[in-house]
Design a protein around this motif. Structure first.
Motif, mmCIF file in Angstrom:
data_model
loop_
_atom_site.group_PDB
_atom_site.id
_atom_site.type_symbol
_atom_site.label_atom_id
_atom_site.label_comp_id
_atom_site.label_asym_id
_atom_site.label_seq_id
_atom_site.Cartn_x
_atom_site.Cartn_y
_atom_site.Cartn_z
ATOM 1 N N VAL A 1 -8.480 -58.177 -28.802
ATOM 2 C CA VAL A 1 -7.694 -57.699 -27.657
ATOM 3 C C VAL A 1 -6.877 -56.685 -28.246
ATOM 4 C CG1 VAL A 1 -7.777 -59.819 -26.510
ATOM 5 C CG2 VAL A 1 -6.022 -59.330 -28.082
ATOM 6 N N GLN A 2 -6.315 -55.742 -27.326
ATOM 7 C CA GLN A 2 -5.558 -54.801 -27.468
ATOM 8 C C GLN A 2 -4.249 -54.701 -26.834
ATOM 9 O OE1 GLN A 2 -8.003 -51.306 -26.976
ATOM 10 N NE2 GLN A 2 -9.068 -51.561 -28.566
ATOM 11 N N SER A 3 -3.053 -53.953 -27.180
ATOM 12 C CA SER A 3 -2.031 -53.914 -26.387
ATOM 13 C C SER A 3 -2.192 -53.266 -24.986
ATOM 14 C CB SER A 3 -1.082 -52.920 -27.275
ATOM 15 O OG SER A 3 -0.680 -53.421 -28.379
ATOM 16 N N GLY A 4 -1.510 -53.952 -24.022
ATOM 17 C CA GLY A 4 -1.703 -53.590 -22.729
ATOM 18 C C GLY A 4 -2.739 -54.530 -22.134
ATOM 19 N N THR A 5 -3.585 -55.345 -22.761
ATOM 20 C CA THR A 5 -4.423 -56.219 -22.205
ATOM 21 C C THR A 5 -3.774 -57.509 -21.576
ATOM 22 O OG1 THR A 5 -5.865 -55.795 -24.002
ATOM 23 C CG2 THR A 5 -6.560 -57.590 -22.578
ATOM 24 N N GLN A 6 -4.335 -57.832 -20.458
ATOM 25 C CA GLN A 6 -3.929 -58.752 -19.597
ATOM 26 C C GLN A 6 -4.305 -60.057 -19.959
ATOM 27 O OE1 GLN A 6 -0.920 -59.099 -17.551
ATOM 28 N NE2 GLN A 6 -0.758 -56.682 -17.908
ATOM 29 N N VAL A 7 -3.731 -61.126 -20.360
ATOM 30 C CA VAL A 7 -4.719 -62.357 -21.048
ATOM 31 C C VAL A 7 -4.032 -63.604 -20.462
ATOM 32 C CG1 VAL A 7 -5.118 -61.288 -23.329
ATOM 33 C CG2 VAL A 7 -2.888 -62.504 -23.103
ATOM 34 N N VAL A 8 -4.865 -64.703 -20.647
ATOM 35 C CA VAL A 8 -4.359 -66.216 -20.320
ATOM 36 C C VAL A 8 -4.585 -66.718 -21.480
ATOM 37 C CG1 VAL A 8 -5.154 -68.021 -19.037
ATOM 38 C CG2 VAL A 8 -5.562 -66.045 -17.950
ATOM 39 N N TYR A 9 -3.598 -67.661 -21.810
ATOM 40 C CA TYR A 9 -3.462 -68.514 -23.156
ATOM 41 C C TYR A 9 -3.402 -69.886 -23.047
ATOM 42 C CZ TYR A 9 1.261 -67.471 -21.799
ATOM 43 O OH TYR A 9 2.698 -67.485 -21.046
ATOM 44 N N SER A 10 -3.646 -70.652 -23.781
ATOM 45 C CA SER A 10 -3.537 -72.212 -23.794
ATOM 46 C C SER A 10 -2.102 -72.648 -23.286
ATOM 47 C CB SER A 10 -3.876 -72.858 -24.962
ATOM 48 O OG SER A 10 -5.239 -72.431 -25.303
ATOM 49 N N LYS A 11 -2.001 -73.761 -22.686
ATOM 50 C CA LYS A 11 -0.795 -74.256 -21.976
ATOM 51 C C LYS A 11 0.571 -74.138 -23.048
ATOM 52 C CE LYS A 11 -2.540 -76.917 -18.078
ATOM 53 N NZ LYS A 11 -2.844 -78.059 -17.414
ATOM 54 N N TYR A 12 0.237 -75.069 -24.048
ATOM 55 C CA TYR A 12 1.252 -75.305 -25.136
ATOM 56 C C TYR A 12 1.073 -74.479 -26.413
ATOM 57 C CZ TYR A 12 1.348 -78.947 -21.342
ATOM 58 O OH TYR A 12 1.299 -79.567 -20.238
ATOM 59 N N ALA A 13 0.366 -73.501 -26.262
ATOM 60 C CA ALA A 13 0.264 -72.731 -27.616
ATOM 61 C C ALA A 13 1.606 -71.776 -27.989
ATOM 62 C CB ALA A 13 -0.884 -71.801 -27.583
ATOM 63 N N GLY A 14 1.566 -71.442 -29.361
ATOM 64 C CA GLY A 14 2.382 -70.642 -29.861
ATOM 65 C C GLY A 14 3.835 -70.992 -29.871
ATOM 66 N N THR A 15 4.771 -69.837 -30.139
ATOM 67 C CA THR A 15 6.195 -70.024 -30.419
ATOM 68 C C THR A 15 6.826 -69.006 -29.321
ATOM 69 O OG1 THR A 15 6.043 -70.537 -32.916
ATOM 70 C CG2 THR A 15 7.916 -69.479 -31.995
ATOM 71 N N GLU A 16 7.752 -69.656 -28.420
ATOM 72 C CA GLU A 16 8.509 -68.471 -27.436
ATOM 73 C C GLU A 16 9.434 -67.840 -28.011
ATOM 74 O OE1 GLU A 16 10.555 -69.700 -23.406
ATOM 75 O OE2 GLU A 16 8.489 -70.485 -23.497
ATOM 76 N N LEU A 17 9.506 -66.691 -27.821
ATOM 77 C CA LEU A 17 10.695 -65.709 -28.189
ATOM 78 C C LEU A 17 11.455 -65.097 -27.156
ATOM 79 C CD1 LEU A 17 8.517 -63.866 -31.178
ATOM 80 C CD2 LEU A 17 10.125 -65.958 -31.190
ATOM 81 N N GLU A 18 12.886 -64.949 -27.221
ATOM 82 C CA GLU A 18 13.396 -64.058 -26.243
ATOM 83 C C GLU A 18 13.862 -62.890 -26.999
ATOM 84 O OE1 GLU A 18 15.199 -63.495 -22.698
ATOM 85 O OE2 GLU A 18 14.780 -65.634 -23.501
ATOM 86 N N LEU B 1 -5.883 -67.468 -27.388
ATOM 87 C CA LEU B 1 -5.966 -67.013 -26.172
ATOM 88 C C LEU B 1 -7.470 -67.336 -25.399
ATOM 89 C CD1 LEU B 1 -5.558 -63.263 -27.389
ATOM 90 C CD2 LEU B 1 -3.717 -64.868 -26.031
ATOM 91 N N VAL B 2 -7.204 -67.610 -24.246
ATOM 92 C CA VAL B 2 -8.354 -68.422 -23.222
ATOM 93 C C VAL B 2 -9.524 -67.357 -22.792
ATOM 94 C CG1 VAL B 2 -8.785 -69.528 -21.055
ATOM 95 C CG2 VAL B 2 -6.862 -70.266 -22.534
ATOM 96 N N GLY B 3 -8.597 -66.051 -22.405
ATOM 97 C CA GLY B 3 -9.634 -65.122 -21.959
ATOM 98 C C GLY B 3 -8.830 -63.751 -21.507
ATOM 99 N N ILE B 4 -9.452 -62.707 -21.122
ATOM 100 C CA ILE B 4 -8.842 -61.490 -20.687
ATOM 101 C C ILE B 4 -8.842 -61.706 -18.990
ATOM 102 C CG2 ILE B 4 -9.060 -59.061 -20.484
ATOM 103 C CD1 ILE B 4 -10.293 -59.251 -23.421
ATOM 104 N N LEU B 5 -7.882 -61.331 -18.477
ATOM 105 C CA LEU B 5 -7.839 -61.104 -16.848
ATOM 106 C C LEU B 5 -7.877 -59.739 -16.448
ATOM 107 C CD1 LEU B 5 -7.828 -63.099 -14.723
ATOM 108 C CD2 LEU B 5 -5.583 -62.920 -14.546
ATOM 109 N N GLU B 6 -9.223 -59.179 -16.048
ATOM 110 C CA GLU B 6 -9.434 -57.977 -15.682
ATOM 111 C C GLU B 6 -8.905 -57.691 -14.311
ATOM 112 O OE1 GLU B 6 -13.535 -57.626 -16.687
ATOM 113 O OE2 GLU B 6 -13.200 -56.985 -18.640
ATOM 114 N N THR B 7 -8.802 -58.720 -13.447
ATOM 115 C CA THR B 7 -8.161 -58.413 -11.882
ATOM 116 C C THR B 7 -7.180 -59.560 -11.673
ATOM 117 O OG1 THR B 7 -9.754 -59.735 -10.976
ATOM 118 C CG2 THR B 7 -10.663 -57.819 -11.383
#
Length: 252
Positions: free
Chosen positions: A116-133, A147-153
Motif C-alpha cells: 500500500v502507499q500513502s493516501g490509500t484507504q484501508v480496512v484493518y483488523s479490529k484490535y491491531a496496532g498501537t493507537e497514537l494521538e 491490513l485487511v484490504g484496500i477500500l476503493e469506494t
C-alpha cells in the motif's frame, strides 16, 4: 470509627398492589453501632487505556520495516437520520487513510515492498496496532499483515483483500425453522455460510513468492463463526472479511 444513629419511617404507599406485595409502613427505631472502616487500598485500581500522545515537537513519524501508519477514520456520532449516538453504541472505526509506510521487509534473499502507499484507504483488523494521538488526530501504527484490504469506494463490497484475506457476502439468516416456525431477530442463528466475493493474492512463502489461496471468488464456503471483521454494505447486505485459514470448507 463512626457510629450512626437514626430513626424514622419508610412508607411504600406509591407501590402498586401486587400479589404478595402490599403497601406497608416500616418503623426503624435505631441502628447501632454502624462501624465502617474504609481502606482505600481495598479498592482495585481502575486503569483507563488512552492513546499514546506524540509531543508537538515531533513533526513526522517514519514507520520501520513492514509497518504502516494509518490516520483513523472519525467515529460516527449520529445515525443517517440525524440521531446522536452515545459513546457506548458508536461503531468503532475499522478503517482509515495510510499516511506513511515502512521500507518493507526481507524474505530469504528478496526484498518485499509494502503493498500500500500513502493516501490509500484501508480496512484493518479490529484490535491491531498501537493507537497514537498525533497532530491532533488519532492514528494507528500497525504491521502490513494487519491490513485487511484496500477500500476503493465507499461500499465494502468493493473491498480489495490483501495477503491471505477473503471477502465473503454472508448468506441471509433463516427466517423459519424446518417445521415452519417463524424466528424472531433474537432467535435467528448467526449464519456462518457465504459466498466469496474477492480474495487476496496469498501469503508470501520463504522465498518471497505468493502462495495462491485455496478458495476463489464464487465459492460458497463455511467459515469460523467468530472470525474476521463484520461489515454492512450500502444495500444492507452483510459481509465479513477474514483469513483464508478461517474458511473450513467449500460447499457444492
Amino acid at each position: 470509627m463512626a457510629t450512626v444513629h437514626f430513626s424514622g419511617s419508610v412508607t411504600s404507599r406509591s407501590l402498586q398492589s401486587f400479589d404478595g406485595l402490599r403497601p406497608s409502613t416500616v418503623r426503624i427505631s435505631s441502628v447501632r453501632p454502624c462501624n465502617v472502616a474504609v481502606n482505600q487500598r481495598s479498592f482495585r485500581e481502575l486503569t483507563v487505556k488512552a492513546a499514546n500522545v506524540v509531543a508537538p515537537k515531533y513533526t513526522s513519524i517514519n514507520p520501520l520495516a513492514d509497518r504502516v501508519l494509518v490516520k483513523i477514520k472519525t467515529v460516527e456520532e449520529k445515525t443517517t437520520g440525524g440521531i446522536f449516538l452515545p459513546t457506548t453504541v458508536q461503531t468503532k472505526p475499522q478503517g482509515g487513510e495510510v499516511v506513511a509506510v515502512g521500507e518493507g521487509k526481507t524474505i530469504g534473499n528478496n526484498k518485499v515492498d509494502i503493498s500500500v502507499q500513502s493516501g490509500t484507504q484501508v480496512v484493518y483488523s479490529k484490535y491491531a496496532g498501537t493507537e497514537l494521538e498525533f497532530n491532533g488526530s488519532k492514528h494507528l501504527l500497525l504491521k502490513e499483515d494487519d491490513l485487511v484490504g484496500i477500500l476503493e469506494t465507499d461500499d465494502v463490497k468493493d473491498l480489495k483483500p490483501l495477503n491471505d484475506r477473503v471477502l465473503i457476502k454472508v448468506a441471509e439468516a433463516e427466517v423459519e425453522t424446518a417445521g415452519g416456525l417463524l424466528l424472531t431477530e433474537a432467535t435467528k442463528e448467526k449464519p456462518s455460510i457465504g459466498t466469496v466475493i474477492a480474495a487476496g493474492p496469498g501469503l508470501l512463502d520463504g522465498e518471497g513468492n505468493r502462495k495462491p489461496l485455496s478458495v476463489a471468488p464464487g465459492n460458497t464456503v463455511l467459515y469460523s463463526k467468530y472470525a474476521g471483521n463484520d461489515f454492512k454494505g450500502i444495500d444492507g447486505s452483510e459481509y465479513i472479511a477474514l483469513r483464508a485459514s478461517d474458511v473450513m470448507a467449500v460447499l457444492s
